[in-house]
Design a protein around this motif. Sequence first.
Motif, PDB file in Angstrom:
ATOM      1  N   MET A 119     -13.852   1.678   4.978  1.00 57.36           N
ATOM      2  CA  MET A 119     -14.152   1.905   3.572  1.00 57.36           C
ATOM      3  C   MET A 119     -13.920   0.593   2.830  1.00 57.36           C
ATOM      4  SD  MET A 119     -14.911   5.002   3.932  1.00 57.36           S
ATOM      5  CE  MET A 119     -14.733   6.285   2.747  1.00 57.36           C
ATOM      6  N   LEU A 120     -15.006   0.019   2.322  1.00 56.95           N
ATOM      7  CA  LEU A 120     -14.939  -1.262   1.636  1.00 56.95           C
ATOM      8  C   LEU A 120     -14.846  -1.043   0.134  1.00 56.95           C
ATOM      9  CD1 LEU A 120     -17.773  -2.888   3.716  1.00 56.95           C
ATOM     10  CD2 LEU A 120     -15.339  -3.342   3.949  1.00 56.95           C
ATOM     11  N   PRO A 121     -14.075  -1.883  -0.562  1.00 58.89           N
ATOM     12  CA  PRO A 121     -13.993  -1.734  -2.023  1.00 58.89           C
ATOM     13  C   PRO A 121     -15.309  -2.146  -2.660  1.00 58.89           C
ATOM     14  CG  PRO A 121     -12.828  -3.699  -1.316  1.00 58.89           C
ATOM     15  CD  PRO A 121     -13.264  -2.987  -0.066  1.00 58.89           C
ATOM     16  N   ASP A 122     -15.654  -1.487  -3.748  1.00 59.81           N
ATOM     17  CA  ASP A 122     -16.852  -1.863  -4.499  1.00 59.81           C
ATOM     18  C   ASP A 122     -16.598  -3.193  -5.185  1.00 59.81           C
ATOM     19  OD1 ASP A 122     -18.076   0.488  -3.763  1.00 59.81           O
ATOM     20  OD2 ASP A 122     -17.438   1.544  -5.578  1.00 59.81           O
ATOM     21  N   ALA A 123     -17.580  -4.075  -5.143  1.00 59.35           N
ATOM     22  CA  ALA A 123     -17.431  -5.389  -5.769  1.00 59.35           C
ATOM     23  C   ALA A 123     -17.370  -5.275  -7.288  1.00 59.35           C
ATOM     24  CB  ALA A 123     -18.585  -6.298  -5.359  1.00 59.35           C
ATOM     25  N   ASP A 124     -18.173  -4.387  -7.857  1.00 56.10           N
ATOM     26  CA  ASP A 124     -18.194  -4.223  -9.311  1.00 56.10           C
ATOM     27  C   ASP A 124     -18.141  -2.737  -9.629  1.00 56.10           C
ATOM     28  OD1 ASP A 124     -18.434  -4.426 -12.028  1.00 56.10           O
ATOM     29  OD2 ASP A 124     -20.579  -4.883 -11.983  1.00 56.10           O
ATOM     30  N   ARG A 125     -17.004  -2.285 -10.096  1.00 59.96           N
ATOM     31  CA  ARG A 125     -16.843  -0.869 -10.406  1.00 59.96           C
ATOM     32  C   ARG A 125     -16.795  -0.628 -11.910  1.00 59.96           C
ATOM     33  NH1 ARG A 125     -12.572   2.134  -7.056  1.00 59.96           N
ATOM     34  NH2 ARG A 125     -14.248   3.553  -6.716  1.00 59.96           N
ATOM     35  N   GLN A 161     -12.811  -4.373 -19.224  1.00 59.98           N
ATOM     36  CA  GLN A 161     -12.372  -3.266 -18.397  1.00 59.98           C
ATOM     37  C   GLN A 161     -10.999  -3.588 -17.815  1.00 59.98           C
ATOM     38  OE1 GLN A 161     -14.147  -0.354 -18.024  1.00 59.98           O
ATOM     39  NE2 GLN A 161     -15.397  -1.269 -19.635  1.00 59.98           N
ATOM     40  N   PRO A 162     -10.152  -2.593 -17.657  1.00 60.72           N
ATOM     41  CA  PRO A 162      -8.836  -2.854 -17.072  1.00 60.72           C
ATOM     42  C   PRO A 162      -8.997  -3.318 -15.621  1.00 60.72           C
ATOM     43  CG  PRO A 162      -9.214  -0.494 -17.302  1.00 60.72           C
ATOM     44  CD  PRO A 162     -10.352  -1.187 -17.966  1.00 60.72           C
ATOM     45  N   PRO A 163      -8.112  -4.198 -15.169  1.00 54.66           N
ATOM     46  CA  PRO A 163      -8.215  -4.660 -13.779  1.00 54.66           C
ATOM     47  C   PRO A 163      -7.947  -3.509 -12.812  1.00 54.66           C
ATOM     48  CG  PRO A 163      -6.198  -5.457 -14.800  1.00 54.66           C
ATOM     49  CD  PRO A 163      -6.996  -4.769 -15.876  1.00 54.66           C
ATOM     50  N   GLN A 164      -8.624  -3.556 -11.677  1.00 59.56           N
ATOM     51  CA  GLN A 164      -8.439  -2.535 -10.660  1.00 59.56           C
ATOM     52  C   GLN A 164      -8.000  -3.196  -9.361  1.00 59.56           C
ATOM     53  OE1 GLN A 164     -12.065  -0.325 -10.351  1.00 59.56           O
ATOM     54  NE2 GLN A 164     -11.727   0.734 -12.263  1.00 59.56           N
ATOM     55  N   LEU A 165      -7.119  -2.529  -8.663  1.00 61.68           N
ATOM     56  CA  LEU A 165      -6.653  -3.019  -7.375  1.00 61.68           C
ATOM     57  C   LEU A 165      -7.763  -2.828  -6.349  1.00 61.68           C
ATOM     58  CD1 LEU A 165      -4.308  -4.077  -5.651  1.00 61.68           C
ATOM     59  CD2 LEU A 165      -3.616  -1.706  -5.311  1.00 61.68           C
ATOM     60  N   VAL A 166      -8.178  -3.923  -5.737  1.00 60.04           N
ATOM     61  CA  VAL A 166      -9.238  -3.866  -4.735  1.00 60.04           C
ATOM     62  C   VAL A 166      -8.580  -3.693  -3.373  1.00 60.04           C
ATOM     63  CG1 VAL A 166     -11.158  -5.090  -3.688  1.00 60.04           C
ATOM     64  CG2 VAL A 166     -10.729  -5.320  -6.138  1.00 60.04           C
ATOM     65  N   ARG A 167      -8.881  -2.570  -2.716  1.00 58.51           N
ATOM     66  CA  ARG A 167      -8.280  -2.268  -1.417  1.00 58.51           C
ATOM     67  C   ARG A 167      -9.348  -1.752  -0.476  1.00 58.51           C
ATOM     68  NH1 ARG A 167      -2.625   0.743  -2.237  1.00 58.51           N
ATOM     69  NH2 ARG A 167      -2.454   0.087  -0.095  1.00 58.51           N
ATOM     70  N   HIS A 168      -9.063  -1.892   0.773  1.00 60.01           N
ATOM     71  CA  HIS A 168      -9.945  -1.324   1.772  1.00 60.01           C
ATOM     72  C   HIS A 168      -9.125  -0.390   2.642  1.00 60.01           C
ATOM     73  CE1 HIS A 168      -8.700  -3.494   5.509  1.00 60.01           C
ATOM     74  NE2 HIS A 168      -8.132  -4.267   4.613  1.00 60.01           N
ATOM     75  N   GLY A 169      -9.804   0.403   3.435  1.00 56.03           N
ATOM     76  CA  GLY A 169      -9.096   1.316   4.313  1.00 56.03           C
ATOM     77  C   GLY A 169      -9.999   1.757   5.447  1.00 56.03           C
ATOM     78  N   LYS A 207      -9.704  17.000  12.439  1.00 51.59           N
ATOM     79  CA  LYS A 207      -8.780  16.392  11.473  1.00 51.59           C
ATOM     80  C   LYS A 207      -9.133  14.927  11.267  1.00 51.59           C
ATOM     81  CE  LYS A 207      -4.824  19.375  12.192  1.00 51.59           C
ATOM     82  NZ  LYS A 207      -3.394  19.415  12.423  1.00 51.59           N
ATOM     83  N   GLU A 208      -8.708  14.415  10.107  1.00 45.59           N
ATOM     84  CA  GLU A 208      -8.941  13.006   9.800  1.00 45.59           C
ATOM     85  C   GLU A 208      -7.696  12.386   9.205  1.00 45.59           C
ATOM     86  OE1 GLU A 208      -9.360  11.355   6.581  1.00 45.59           O
ATOM     87  OE2 GLU A 208      -8.852  13.135   5.444  1.00 45.59           O
ATOM     88  N   VAL A 209      -7.620  11.069   9.346  1.00 47.15           N
ATOM     89  CA  VAL A 209      -6.536  10.316   8.729  1.00 47.15           C
ATOM     90  C   VAL A 209      -7.164   9.113   8.034  1.00 47.15           C
ATOM     91  CG1 VAL A 209      -6.033   8.959  10.815  1.00 47.15           C
ATOM     92  CG2 VAL A 209      -4.271   9.237   9.080  1.00 47.15           C
ATOM     93  N   TYR A 210      -6.653   8.794   6.844  1.00 45.51           N
ATOM     94  CA  TYR A 210      -7.115   7.628   6.101  1.00 45.51           C
ATOM     95  C   TYR A 210      -5.996   6.602   6.111  1.00 45.51           C
ATOM     96  CZ  TYR A 210      -9.135   4.622   2.586  1.00 45.51           C
ATOM     97  OH  TYR A 210      -9.663   3.546   1.943  1.00 45.51           O
ATOM     98  N   LEU A 211      -6.303   5.421   6.624  1.00 45.49           N
ATOM     99  CA  LEU A 211      -5.320   4.342   6.692  1.00 45.49           C
ATOM    100  C   LEU A 211      -5.596   3.356   5.567  1.00 45.49           C
ATOM    101  CD1 LEU A 211      -5.585   3.579  10.529  1.00 45.49           C
ATOM    102  CD2 LEU A 211      -3.976   5.125   9.391  1.00 45.49           C
ATOM    103  N   ASP A 212      -4.584   3.091   4.755  1.00 40.97           N
ATOM    104  CA  ASP A 212      -4.702   2.027   3.762  1.00 40.97           C
ATOM    105  C   ASP A 212      -3.395   1.269   3.712  1.00 40.97           C
ATOM    106  OD1 ASP A 212      -3.077   3.786   2.369  1.00 40.97           O
ATOM    107  OD2 ASP A 212      -4.196   3.690   0.513  1.00 40.97           O
ATOM    108  N   LEU A 237      -2.551  -3.171   9.898  1.00 38.34           N
ATOM    109  CA  LEU A 237      -2.255  -3.068  11.335  1.00 38.34           C
ATOM    110  C   LEU A 237      -3.501  -2.684  12.126  1.00 38.34           C
ATOM    111  CD1 LEU A 237       1.198  -1.253  11.240  1.00 38.34           C
ATOM    112  CD2 LEU A 237       0.744  -3.592  12.020  1.00 38.34           C
ATOM    113  N   PHE A 238      -4.276  -1.754  11.592  1.00 37.65           N
ATOM    114  CA  PHE A 238      -5.491  -1.335  12.283  1.00 37.65           C
ATOM    115  C   PHE A 238      -6.508  -2.471  12.304  1.00 37.65           C
ATOM    116  CE2 PHE A 238      -9.465   1.110  12.788  1.00 37.65           C
ATOM    117  CZ  PHE A 238      -9.159   1.727  13.987  1.00 37.65           C
ATOM    118  N   GLN A 239      -6.594  -3.241  11.228  1.00 39.30           N
ATOM    119  CA  GLN A 239      -7.497  -4.399  11.176  1.00 39.30           C
ATOM    120  C   GLN A 239      -7.119  -5.406  12.261  1.00 39.30           C
ATOM    121  OE1 GLN A 239     -10.178  -4.948   9.004  1.00 39.30           O
ATOM    122  NE2 GLN A 239     -10.621  -6.681  10.313  1.00 39.30           N
TER     123      GLN A 239
END
Length: 95
Positions: free
Chosen positions: A15-21, A30-38, A48-53, A59-61
Motif C-alpha cells: 500500500m503506497l501513500p498517495d502523492a497528493d491527497r 492543507q494540514p500536513p499529513q504523515l506519509v506512510r506505506h504498509g 484472515k489478513e494482517v496489515y503491517l505498517d 522489517l517486511f521491506q
Amino acid sequence: MQMLYDSDSFVVVHMLPDADRSGATDDTPQPPQLVRHGFEIVDKRSGKEVYLDGSWAELFQQQILAWQLNTPTQEEVEDTLDGYIGLAQNPVVVH
C-alpha cells in the motif's frame, strides 16, 4: 497499491501513500499529513489478513529486499508469510 505476491495460499499487497491527497481546488493551505506505506498480507486458507505498517512494515521491506538478492523458493516465501499470519486478527471482508 501494488500486488507483490499472489499464490493459492497468500496475497501480498504494498500500500503506497498517495502523492497528493489535498484535493483542494483553491489556495487554502492543507494540514500536513504523515506519509506512510504498509503491506497487507492475506491468508487465503484462513480468510484472515494482517496489515503491517510502521516498524513492522520496515522489517517486511527488509525481507523483500533480501528476497530480491537471494531468490527464494515459493516454499521459503510462504513459510515467511505464514509467520506473519500469526499476527492476523481480522477476517477478510469484501466490500
